[in-house]
Write a protein that holds these residues in place. Structure first.
Motif, PDB file in Angstrom:
ATOM      1  N   THR A 131       7.563 101.281  50.616  1.00 28.51           N
ATOM      2  CA  THR A 131       7.280 100.989  49.203  1.00 28.51           C
ATOM      3  C   THR A 131       5.986 101.617  48.694  1.00 28.51           C
ATOM      4  N   GLY A 132       5.246 102.285  49.588  1.00 27.53           N
ATOM      5  CA  GLY A 132       3.993 102.908  49.173  1.00 27.53           C
ATOM      6  C   GLY A 132       2.876 101.908  48.920  1.00 27.53           C
ATOM      7  N   LYS A 133       2.985 100.722  49.497  1.00 29.53           N
ATOM      8  CA  LYS A 133       1.960  99.674  49.327  1.00 29.53           C
ATOM      9  C   LYS A 133       1.063  99.627  50.556  1.00 29.53           C
ATOM     10  N   THR A 134       0.011  98.808  50.487  1.00 28.13           N
ATOM     11  CA  THR A 134      -0.839  98.588  51.654  1.00 28.13           C
ATOM     12  C   THR A 134      -0.761  97.119  52.057  1.00 28.13           C
ATOM     13  N   ASP A 165      -2.293  94.370  49.882  1.00 32.69           N
ATOM     14  CA  ASP A 165      -1.757  94.174  48.531  1.00 32.69           C
ATOM     15  C   ASP A 165      -0.958  92.868  48.510  1.00 32.69           C
ATOM     16  N   PRO A 166      -1.411  91.859  47.743  1.00 34.86           N
ATOM     17  CA  PRO A 166      -0.702  90.569  47.738  1.00 34.86           C
ATOM     18  C   PRO A 166       0.721  90.675  47.179  1.00 34.86           C
ATOM     19  N   ASN A 167       1.006  91.733  46.416  1.00 39.21           N
ATOM     20  CA  ASN A 167       2.336  91.888  45.802  1.00 39.21           C
ATOM     21  C   ASN A 167       3.270  92.800  46.605  1.00 39.21           C
ATOM     22  N   ARG A 168       2.877  93.087  47.847  1.00 42.17           N
ATOM     23  CA  ARG A 168       3.715  93.977  48.654  1.00 42.17           C
ATOM     24  C   ARG A 168       5.029  93.277  49.023  1.00 42.17           C
ATOM     25  N   MET A 169       6.053  94.106  49.311  1.00 39.63           N
ATOM     26  CA  MET A 169       7.328  93.566  49.787  1.00 39.63           C
ATOM     27  C   MET A 169       7.123  93.032  51.200  1.00 39.63           C
ATOM     28  N   ARG A 170       7.583  91.794  51.434  1.00 43.04           N
ATOM     29  CA  ARG A 170       7.420  91.212  52.767  1.00 43.04           C
ATOM     30  C   ARG A 170       8.494  90.168  53.017  1.00 43.04           C
ATOM     31  N   PHE A 171       8.790  89.935  54.290  1.00 42.22           N
ATOM     32  CA  PHE A 171       9.721  88.874  54.657  1.00 42.22           C
ATOM     33  C   PHE A 171       8.944  87.564  54.765  1.00 42.22           C
ATOM     34  N   CYS A 172       9.652  86.449  54.571  1.00 46.20           N
ATOM     35  CA  CYS A 172       8.982  85.152  54.479  1.00 46.20           C
ATOM     36  C   CYS A 172       8.482  84.626  55.818  1.00 46.20           C
ATOM     37  N   ASN A 173       9.078  85.082  56.923  1.00 47.92           N
ATOM     38  CA  ASN A 173       8.652  84.607  58.238  1.00 47.92           C
ATOM     39  C   ASN A 173       9.044  85.640  59.296  1.00 47.92           C
ATOM     40  N   ASP A 174       8.911  85.262  60.561  1.00 47.76           N
ATOM     41  CA  ASP A 174       9.177  86.218  61.645  1.00 47.76           C
ATOM     42  C   ASP A 174      10.484  85.903  62.375  1.00 47.76           C
ATOM     43  N   GLU A 175      11.502  85.471  61.610  1.00 52.35           N
ATOM     44  CA  GLU A 175      12.783  85.054  62.204  1.00 52.35           C
ATOM     45  C   GLU A 175      13.851  86.149  62.157  1.00 52.35           C
ATOM     46  N   PHE A 176      13.476  87.357  61.766  1.00 54.23           N
ATOM     47  CA  PHE A 176      14.486  88.402  61.550  1.00 54.23           C
ATOM     48  C   PHE A 176      14.592  89.347  62.758  1.00 54.23           C
ATOM     49  N   TYR A 177      14.631  88.742  63.938  1.00 55.89           N
ATOM     50  CA  TYR A 177      14.730  89.500  65.187  1.00 55.89           C
ATOM     51  C   TYR A 177      16.072  89.206  65.856  1.00 55.89           C
ATOM     52  N   VAL A 178      16.404  89.968  66.903  1.00 56.04           N
ATOM     53  CA  VAL A 178      17.669  89.796  67.624  1.00 56.04           C
ATOM     54  C   VAL A 178      17.524  88.598  68.563  1.00 56.04           C
ATOM     55  N   VAL A 224       1.012 104.830  59.196  1.00 50.64           N
ATOM     56  CA  VAL A 224       0.501 103.480  59.470  1.00 50.64           C
ATOM     57  C   VAL A 224      -0.921 103.332  58.931  1.00 50.64           C
ATOM     58  N   GLY A 225      -1.697 104.392  59.076  1.00 53.76           N
ATOM     59  CA  GLY A 225      -3.069 104.351  58.546  1.00 53.76           C
ATOM     60  C   GLY A 225      -3.105 104.094  57.049  1.00 53.76           C
ATOM     61  N   ARG A 226      -2.210 104.751  56.305  1.00 53.58           N
ATOM     62  CA  ARG A 226      -2.132 104.517  54.852  1.00 53.58           C
ATOM     63  C   ARG A 226      -1.754 103.067  54.561  1.00 53.58           C
ATOM     64  N   ALA A 227      -0.768 102.550  55.313  1.00 51.64           N
ATOM     65  CA  ALA A 227      -0.303 101.178  55.078  1.00 51.64           C
ATOM     66  C   ALA A 227      -1.385 100.157  55.407  1.00 51.64           C
ATOM     67  N   LEU A 228      -2.232 100.458  56.404  1.00 48.49           N
ATOM     68  CA  LEU A 228      -3.323  99.548  56.766  1.00 48.49           C
ATOM     69  C   LEU A 228      -4.567  99.771  55.903  1.00 48.49           C
ATOM     70  N   ASN A 229      -4.463 100.734  54.970  1.00 45.94           N
ATOM     71  CA  ASN A 229      -5.565 101.048  54.044  1.00 45.94           C
ATOM     72  C   ASN A 229      -6.822 101.541  54.772  1.00 45.94           C
TER      73      ASN A 229
END
Length: 531
Positions: free
Chosen positions: A220-223, A226-239, A445-450
């Motif tokens: 998404t080109g965010k860092t 950024d509080p408005n970045r796209m994110r999942f609500c928790n860490d339950e999206f694993y196999v 990754v560096g860009r995403a971590l700002n």
């Protein structure tokens, strides 16, 4: 399950997925990437090799009305709902190819979209699941429209008849999901529709959740700050393990059992051994063998006339050419490849006749006298003792591979000629995928971590400039990189996330060279993508 081919959304590498499925003693595993089947063949072959049944599918985007109408879905900022499709057999695979091709070519609006008109036509051999919270039924339930959800479920189950429509339950500890599950249970009881427990997988292990969040920032080109970045609500999206799934859905009898029942119904067998050549135009009273033989002998006489102008050739030497031609033709015919030679010769000679520079030939094809005779190549193999067997060998049956060089300023005209000759629906350039390699993944990754660009650039430049080097190898080989990781927590985090994301597919684009030509519409064999 979203693999690395759900671009910059799925973080599951196929090798690791198959290994995890084996570890969990799973008899089958499905991959349903978002809107595409980029990884289908790779997944199928790797799973089959490991003794795990591959279930090929796709989480498609469905327009709220017609695929031709641009507009958002009810109660959603999205222009489509989700629906999971799984292939039961070859008919299902062919239908999913038609659906995805139409999604890109006809229904694209933010995402490649199909509609229920298409699904009504192309549902044979497919099982449908009502999908995650992005599906139409969960959306209607969360909009407090249970009656509409019930009617839509009824309509969907009528299209996917014969018990091919399942109401999909998930458990991700979100209140919206709990409400959706309760509504789906009511629909199941009212319409006698089967439930199935599923798991929305975007990364392999629970501890990969943070790296996946970084991946979403790259998309998404965010860092990450950024509080408005796209994110999942928790860490339950694993196999999850089978035991975890059984525990999660213990209150829904039969929901986990149905995953096995679906797997038993999905028995896709892909055939990688049959060649599908386009139809070469020939006289009705002649076979392709006849046409190639005529063109080859006529072409050889023209070539011999040219050779005589350059050097003396006696009758014995000419006989060597004719004997070699006869041997090659016998081999080509026995392997069933005359059509291939005629098609390649046709577009190469069209290029030459239309003043488009064509290379003289390279690679093993230069060892073929037939190729020289029908002007695919301009290299006479006889004086140089070039071997035909390096190019085509009946003891090692594989497609002939003729490398062709067209001038960059004329190649598009050649492709257009092929499209006109064999049909627009039957010709396409092939896709290629960019992957996140050592230096690139550090920068992403560096860009995403700002982290400031200058700092990341210094770290990336420590990766040795060796083709194909991995980040792990770079760290092992470069003491300065090891020292930075040991001393600087920020660099340690950067490299840890980069190692997790390295090798993921980053983007799709048009391959510079490959063109596919088929006897029937391409979408009968494979899904099409429009860049």
């Amino acid at each position: 399950l979203h693999s690395q081919y759900s671009l910059l959304d799925g973080a599951i590498k196929l090798d690791e997925l198959v290994a995890r499925a084996k570890e969990y003693k799973m008899p089958a595993v499905a991959v349903t990437d978002h809107g595409n089947m980029f990884g289908a063949v790779e997944f199928y072959t790797k799973a089959m090799k490991s003794g795990i049944k591959p279930i090929v599918g796709c989480e498609v985007y469905v327009a709220p009305g017609s695929r031709f109408t641009k507009g958002n879905a009810r109660g959603s900022s999205e222009a489509s709902y989700h629906l999971v499709l799984l292939c039961m057999n070859l008919a299902g695979y062919q239908n999913i190819c038609r659906l995805i091709s139409a999604a890109y070519r006809e229904g694209f609006y933010y995402k490649p979209r199909i509609d229920w008109e298409l699904l009504a036509k192309h549902n044979e051999g497919l099982i449908a699941l009502s999908a995650c919270l992005g599906g139409e039924l969960p959306t209607l339930i969360n909009l407090n429209q249970p009656d509409e959800a019930l009617e839509r479920a009824r309509a969907m189950s009528e299209i996917f008849d014969d018990n091919r429509f399942y109401l999909e339950l998930q458990e991700n500890y979100l209140p919206e999901q709990a409400k959706a599950n309760a509504g789906l249970l009511s629909i199941s009881e009212a319409l006698d529709l089967p439930l199935v427990a599923t798991n929305d997988c975007h990364y392999l292990k629970k501890e990969d959740a943070f790296a996946h969040e970084v991946l979403l920032c790259i998309q998404t080109g965010k860092t990450m700050d950024d509080p408005n970045r796209m994110r999942f609500c928790n860490d339950e999206f694993y196999v999850k393990t089978p035991d975890e799934m059984i525990e999660l859905f213990k209150d829904y009898p039969g929901a986990t059992d149905n995953t096995v029942k679906i797997a038993e119904r999905c028995n896709l067998e892909l055939d990688f051994n049959t060649y599908h050549f386009p139809q070469y135009e020939k006289p009705a009273d002649k076979s392709l063998d006849d046409v190639l033989e005529e063109q080859s002998y006529a072409g050889l006489e023209e070539r011999l006339a040219e050779i005589r102008l350059l050097r003396e050739v006696d009758a014995e030497q000419e006989q060597i050419y004719r004997d070699r031609l006869a041997e090659e033709l016998a081999c080509i015919k026995s392997m069933g490849f005359p059509g291939y030679f005629l098609i390649v010769a046709d577009f190469i000679n069209w290029g030459k006749d239309n003043d488009i520079p064509v290379g003289p030939g390279r690679g093993s094809a230069a060892g073929s006298l037939v190729a020289f005779a029908i002007r695919i190549t301009d290299i006479d193999p006889i004086p140089y003792n070039l071997l035909f067997e390096r190019f085509l060998n009946p003891e090692r049956i594989s497609m002939p591979d003729i490398d062709v060089d067209f001038c960059i300023y004329g190649r598009e005209r050649v492709i257009d000629y092929v499209r006109e000759k064999y049909g627009q629906e039957n010709v396409a350039q092939i896709i290629t995928f960019g992957t996140m390699l050592a230096k690139g993944v550090l920068r992403d990754v560096g860009r995403a971590l700002n982290i400031p660009y200058g700092e990341v650039d210094k770290i990336a430049k420590l990766v040795p400039g060796v083709l194909g080097i991995t980040l792990k190898q770079a760290i092992e080989q470069e003491p300065k990189l090891q020292e930075l990781i040991t001393k600087d927590k920020k660099v340690a985090e950067l490299t840890k996330i980069a190692l997790a994301l390295e090798g993921l597919t980053r983007h799709a684009s048009t391959h510079a060279a490959g063109v596919v030509v088929t006897p029937k519409a391409l979408s009968e064999y494979l899904p099409l993508y429009v860049d």
